[in-house]
Design an enzyme around this catalytic site. Structure first.
Site, mmCIF file in Angstrom:
data_model
loop_
_atom_site.group_PDB
_atom_site.id
_atom_site.type_symbol
_atom_site.label_atom_id
_atom_site.label_comp_id
_atom_site.label_asym_id
_atom_site.label_seq_id
_atom_site.Cartn_x
_atom_site.Cartn_y
_atom_site.Cartn_z
ATOM 1 N N ILE A 1 46.021 -12.225 -1.714
ATOM 2 C CA ILE A 1 45.168 -13.343 -1.305
ATOM 3 C C ILE A 1 45.117 -13.350 0.217
ATOM 4 O O ILE A 1 46.162 -13.419 0.883
ATOM 5 C CB ILE A 1 45.713 -14.686 -1.827
ATOM 6 N N PHE A 2 43.911 -13.275 0.778
ATOM 7 C CA PHE A 2 43.755 -13.213 2.228
ATOM 8 C C PHE A 2 43.472 -14.595 2.796
ATOM 9 O O PHE A 2 42.563 -15.290 2.367
ATOM 10 C CB PHE A 2 42.605 -12.270 2.604
ATOM 11 N N GLY A 3 44.278 -14.980 3.786
ATOM 12 C CA GLY A 3 44.093 -16.248 4.475
ATOM 13 C C GLY A 3 43.720 -16.019 5.926
ATOM 14 O O GLY A 3 44.282 -15.147 6.587
ATOM 15 N N TYR A 4 42.785 -16.805 6.426
ATOM 16 C CA TYR A 4 42.326 -16.653 7.807
ATOM 17 C C TYR A 4 42.252 -18.004 8.526
ATOM 18 O O TYR A 4 41.856 -18.082 9.678
ATOM 19 C CB TYR A 4 40.954 -15.973 7.832
ATOM 20 N N GLY A 5 42.629 -19.079 7.825
ATOM 21 C CA GLY A 5 42.653 -20.423 8.402
ATOM 22 C C GLY A 5 44.044 -20.995 8.247
ATOM 23 O O GLY A 5 45.034 -20.376 8.638
ATOM 24 N N SER A 6 44.152 -22.150 7.615
ATOM 25 C CA SER A 6 45.464 -22.801 7.475
ATOM 26 C C SER A 6 46.439 -22.005 6.617
ATOM 27 O O SER A 6 47.657 -22.164 6.748
ATOM 28 C CB SER A 6 45.301 -24.208 6.903
ATOM 29 N N GLU B 1 41.312 -25.289 -1.954
ATOM 30 C CA GLU B 1 40.184 -24.623 -1.299
ATOM 31 C C GLU B 1 38.839 -24.884 -1.979
ATOM 32 O O GLU B 1 37.815 -24.966 -1.304
ATOM 33 C CB GLU B 1 40.435 -23.108 -1.244
#
Length: 196
Positions: free
Chosen positions: A15-20, A95
């Site tokens: 799972i790719f996260g780019y914010g919080s 999300e």
């Protein structure tokens, strides 16, 4: 692809996260890696009336905008076994239901590794979302972020933590959009403090 479709076919999922998610995943995972996805740029173009704002003063959070020449850095988390279902149930609320994001599968490139990318799930807010705010100048976005607050906390905290992550984990990457908004928001806060 819907999150529930992934559960039935995956014993392991990135799972790719780019914010919080880069500093606050709030789900169990086997391991994490800093890296990037290609073909997208991170932008503070999505409204938030739950976590970092409200209906009267929506905050601004990041989404990914398609751009063939861009890449976005963040963190990918590998979830395995029962973690897959648990994380997707949690993220569906965080999300999708509260944030209005949809899911896509993208290629994730771990930093410093030369082998092939791995497929990762990513949450993206589209222009069709009623909360989508679209582009604005760094000054406008920074001013909005400086004064908004939601159930999770101040919008400014979200911005500063993301900038801190980028400086500490990806010091070689110049995220001009992020840093211009950070500077603008801090100018607004400085002015507000002087007035008090």
């Amino acid at each position: 692809m819907k999150p529930q479709d992934i559960i039935s076919v995956k014993a392991s999922l990135w799972i790719f996260g780019y914010g919080s998610l880069v500093w606050k995943p709030d789900f169990k995972y086997k391991r994490s890696k800093v890296g990037y996805v290609e073909g997208y740029k991170r932008r503070f173009w999505h409204g938030d009336n739950f976590h970092r704002g409200n209906d009267e003063l929506p905050g601004r959070v990041v989404t990914l905008i398609e751009d063939d020449d861009a890449s976005t850095w963040g963190v990918a988390f590998e979830v395995t076994g029962p973690q897959v279902e648990e994380s997707l149930k949690y993220l569906n609320v965080r999300e999708t239901e509260c944030g209005g994001y949809i899911t896509k599968m993208v290629d994730f490139f771990p930093d410093g590794e030369s082998h092939s990318p791995v497929k990762a799930l990513v949450y993206i807010a589209t222009t069709q979302n009623p909360l989508y705010l679209g582009p604005a100048s760094p000054e406008e976005i920074g001013a909005q972020i400086a004064v908004c607050r939601g159930k999770t906390g101040h919008n400014l905290e979200y911005l500063l933590r993301l900038a801190q992550f980028m400086r500490s984990s990806c010091p070689h990457v110049d995220d001009h959009h992020l840093y211009a908004i950070e500077a603008a928001a801090l100018r607004v806060v400085s002015c507000l403090l002087k007035v008090q």
